[in-house]
Design a protein around this motif. Structure first.
Motif, PDB file in Angstrom:
ATOM      1  N   ASP A   1      -6.762 -31.951 -42.760  1.00 25.65           N
ATOM      2  CA  ASP A   1      -7.948 -31.551 -42.005  1.00 25.65           C
ATOM      3  C   ASP A   1      -8.106 -32.471 -40.802  1.00 25.65           C
ATOM      4  N   PHE A   2      -7.789 -31.967 -39.595  1.00 30.08           N
ATOM      5  CA  PHE A   2      -8.020 -32.738 -38.375  1.00 30.08           C
ATOM      6  C   PHE A   2      -9.486 -32.588 -37.994  1.00 30.08           C
ATOM      7  N   TRP A   3     -10.145 -33.727 -37.824  1.00 30.69           N
ATOM      8  CA  TRP A   3     -11.577 -33.718 -37.535  1.00 30.69           C
ATOM      9  C   TRP A   3     -11.940 -34.960 -36.739  1.00 30.69           C
ATOM     10  N   THR A   4     -13.151 -34.950 -36.232  1.00 30.12           N
ATOM     11  CA  THR A   4     -13.751 -36.130 -35.637  1.00 30.12           C
ATOM     12  C   THR A   4     -15.231 -36.079 -35.956  1.00 30.12           C
ATOM     13  N   TYR A   5     -15.819 -37.222 -36.206  1.00 32.84           N
ATOM     14  CA  TYR A   5     -17.131 -37.225 -36.844  1.00 32.84           C
ATOM     15  C   TYR A   5     -18.292 -36.739 -35.988  1.00 32.84           C
ATOM     16  N   SER A   6     -18.155 -36.657 -34.679  1.00 32.44           N
ATOM     17  CA  SER A   6     -19.298 -36.181 -33.900  1.00 32.44           C
ATOM     18  C   SER A   6     -19.120 -34.757 -33.368  1.00 32.44           C
ATOM     19  N   CYS A   7     -18.047 -34.088 -33.733  1.00 30.27           N
ATOM     20  CA  CYS A   7     -17.839 -32.685 -33.354  1.00 30.27           C
ATOM     21  C   CYS A   7     -18.689 -31.811 -34.279  1.00 30.27           C
ATOM     22  N   ILE A   8     -19.574 -31.022 -33.692  1.00 34.49           N
ATOM     23  CA  ILE A   8     -20.489 -30.211 -34.508  1.00 34.49           C
ATOM     24  C   ILE A   8     -19.728 -29.227 -35.389  1.00 34.49           C
TER      25      ILE A   8
ATOM     26  N   ALA B   1     -14.870 -26.837 -25.622  1.00 38.55           N
ATOM     27  CA  ALA B   1     -13.677 -26.010 -25.824  1.00 38.55           C
ATOM     28  C   ALA B   1     -12.751 -26.633 -26.853  1.00 38.55           C
ATOM     29  N   ALA B   2     -12.663 -27.953 -26.865  1.00 39.68           N
ATOM     30  CA  ALA B   2     -11.780 -28.627 -27.812  1.00 39.68           C
ATOM     31  C   ALA B   2     -12.266 -28.457 -29.235  1.00 39.68           C
ATOM     32  N   CYS B   3     -13.571 -28.292 -29.426  1.00 40.19           N
ATOM     33  CA  CYS B   3     -14.124 -28.120 -30.768  1.00 40.19           C
ATOM     34  C   CYS B   3     -14.171 -26.656 -31.189  1.00 40.19           C
ATOM     35  N   ALA B   4     -13.925 -25.749 -30.272  1.00 37.97           N
ATOM     36  CA  ALA B   4     -14.059 -24.328 -30.559  1.00 37.97           C
ATOM     37  C   ALA B   4     -12.804 -23.773 -31.224  1.00 37.97           C
ATOM     38  N   PRO B   5     -12.967 -22.654 -31.956  1.00 35.31           N
ATOM     39  CA  PRO B   5     -11.791 -22.027 -32.549  1.00 35.31           C
ATOM     40  C   PRO B   5     -10.804 -21.616 -31.463  1.00 35.31           C
ATOM     41  N   SER B   6      -9.552 -21.658 -31.791  1.00 31.68           N
ATOM     42  CA  SER B   6      -8.541 -21.334 -30.794  1.00 31.68           C
ATOM     43  C   SER B   6      -7.969 -19.956 -31.028  1.00 31.68           C
ATOM     44  N   GLN B   7      -7.276 -19.492 -30.043  1.00 31.42           N
ATOM     45  CA  GLN B   7      -6.482 -18.282 -30.166  1.00 31.42           C
ATOM     46  C   GLN B   7      -5.015 -18.668 -30.304  1.00 31.42           C
ATOM     47  N   ALA B   8      -4.752 -19.941 -30.554  1.00 34.78           N
ATOM     48  CA  ALA B   8      -3.386 -20.435 -30.678  1.00 34.78           C
ATOM     49  C   ALA B   8      -2.701 -19.761 -31.858  1.00 34.78           C
ATOM     50  N   ARG B   9      -1.401 -19.567 -31.711  1.00 33.36           N
ATOM     51  CA  ARG B   9      -0.630 -18.967 -32.791  1.00 33.36           C
ATOM     52  C   ARG B   9      -0.411 -20.004 -33.879  1.00 33.36           C
TER      53      ARG B   9
ATOM     54  N   LEU C   1      -4.177 -29.010 -31.345  1.00 33.64           N
ATOM     55  CA  LEU C   1      -4.960 -28.977 -30.112  1.00 33.64           C
ATOM     56  C   LEU C   1      -6.462 -28.945 -30.338  1.00 33.64           C
ATOM     57  N   TYR C   2      -6.918 -28.741 -31.581  1.00 35.85           N
ATOM     58  CA  TYR C   2      -8.325 -28.433 -31.798  1.00 35.85           C
ATOM     59  C   TYR C   2      -8.944 -29.205 -32.952  1.00 35.85           C
ATOM     60  N   TRP C   3     -10.241 -29.379 -32.856  1.00 35.85           N
ATOM     61  CA  TRP C   3     -11.078 -29.872 -33.956  1.00 35.85           C
ATOM     62  C   TRP C   3     -11.997 -28.729 -34.348  1.00 35.85           C
ATOM     63  N   PRO C   4     -12.221 -28.483 -35.580  1.00 38.89           N
ATOM     64  CA  PRO C   4     -11.387 -28.864 -36.711  1.00 38.89           C
ATOM     65  C   PRO C   4     -10.161 -27.973 -36.799  1.00 38.89           C
ATOM     66  N   ALA C   5      -9.172 -28.467 -37.507  1.00 39.37           N
ATOM     67  CA  ALA C   5      -7.946 -27.695 -37.745  1.00 39.37           C
ATOM     68  C   ALA C   5      -7.473 -27.983 -39.162  1.00 39.37           C
ATOM     69  N   PHE C   6      -7.177 -26.913 -39.901  1.00 47.51           N
ATOM     70  CA  PHE C   6      -6.653 -27.038 -41.260  1.00 47.51           C
ATOM     71  C   PHE C   6      -5.182 -26.647 -41.273  1.00 47.51           C
ATOM     72  N   TYR C   7      -4.383 -27.462 -41.947  1.00 42.19           N
ATOM     73  CA  TYR C   7      -2.979 -27.157 -42.202  1.00 42.19           C
ATOM     74  C   TYR C   7      -2.788 -27.275 -43.705  1.00 42.19           C
ATOM     75  N   LEU C   8      -2.462 -26.155 -44.362  1.00 44.79           N
ATOM     76  CA  LEU C   8      -2.238 -26.157 -45.797  1.00 44.79           C
ATOM     77  C   LEU C   8      -0.739 -26.265 -46.054  1.00 44.79           C
ATOM     78  N   VAL C   9      -0.378 -27.245 -46.858  1.00 45.30           N
ATOM     79  CA  VAL C   9       1.020 -27.565 -47.132  1.00 45.30           C
ATOM     80  C   VAL C   9       1.317 -27.231 -48.591  1.00 45.30           C
ATOM     81  N   ASP C  10       2.386 -26.489 -48.813  1.00 45.78           N
ATOM     82  CA  ASP C  10       2.733 -26.102 -50.185  1.00 45.78           C
ATOM     83  C   ASP C  10       3.409 -27.251 -50.932  1.00 45.78           C
ATOM     84  N   LYS C  11       3.743 -26.995 -52.184  1.00 44.56           N
ATOM     85  CA  LYS C  11       4.306 -28.041 -53.049  1.00 44.56           C
ATOM     86  C   LYS C  11       5.673 -28.530 -52.583  1.00 44.56           C
TER      87      LYS C  11
END
Length: 174
Positions: free
Chosen positions: A61-68, A18-26, A136-146
């Motif tokens: 990019d939040f990640w961990t190396y063994s999360c598929i 569940a921690a590696c799965a896509p979330s429904q988080a806002r 809360l999740y792997w992977p998670a992308f946060y794009l930050v502007d200039k």
């Protein structure tokens, strides 16, 4: 006793999935990106701060190396880094461990080498940056502007075209 252990193992395994799965988080957007904090080690870079990255577009990019799921997204992140780094994109992988063995710097460095990751990786063993982003999740992308604000988020796999379009739009923005 064996059925109890089996049930505990299944529950633990499902929690990990569940921690590696896509979330429904806002998604959180429009707020200043938190600083990298509590980082144990930096790989491929000297320590970075969001303050010094202002003026650049940053993909955290939040990640961990063994999360598929993370393993599946890494080629896309590497491709974006290679394609857009000369246009002002900075990718920072924040490696936040799910399991104890993922805290070992030697293991993380080997995983980075094996995956061919060239961009900076912050080893967040204490979850300090993870918590700063309220992630809360792997992977998670946060794009930050200039200007340093989070303008796009994505949790889990997929929507690679949408993520790339968001990167391109931010790079083209004044």
């Amino acid at each position: 006793m064996l059925p109890l252990l089996r049930s505990a193992f299944v529950a633990l395994a499902l929690t990990g999935l569940a921690a590696c799965a896509p979330s429904q988080a806002r998604p959180i957007t429009g707020v200043a990106a938190p600083e990298f904090t509590g980082i144990d080690q930096w790989i491929n870079s000297q320590p970075l701060t969001m303050q010094q990255l202002k003026g650049k577009v940053v993909l955290v990019d939040f990640w961990t190396y063994s999360c598929i799921n993370c393993i599946h997204t890494t080629p896309y992140v590497k491709q974006w880094y290679d394609k857009y780094k000369d246009q002002g994109l900075v990718v920072v992988g924040v490696h936040t461990p799910e399991y104890a063995y993922e805290r070992d710097n030697k293991n993380v460095r080997e995983a980075v080498r094996r995956a061919g990751i060239q961009y900076p990786v912050a080893q967040d063993n204490r979850y300090a940056t993870w918590k700063a982003y309220d992630n809360l999740y792997w992977p998670a992308f946060y794009l930050v502007d200039k200007s340093g604000k989070i303008v796009y988020t994505h949790f889990g796999e997929g929507d690679y075209d949408k993520t790339e379009a968001a990167i391109k739009a931010q790079l083209a923005a004044p």
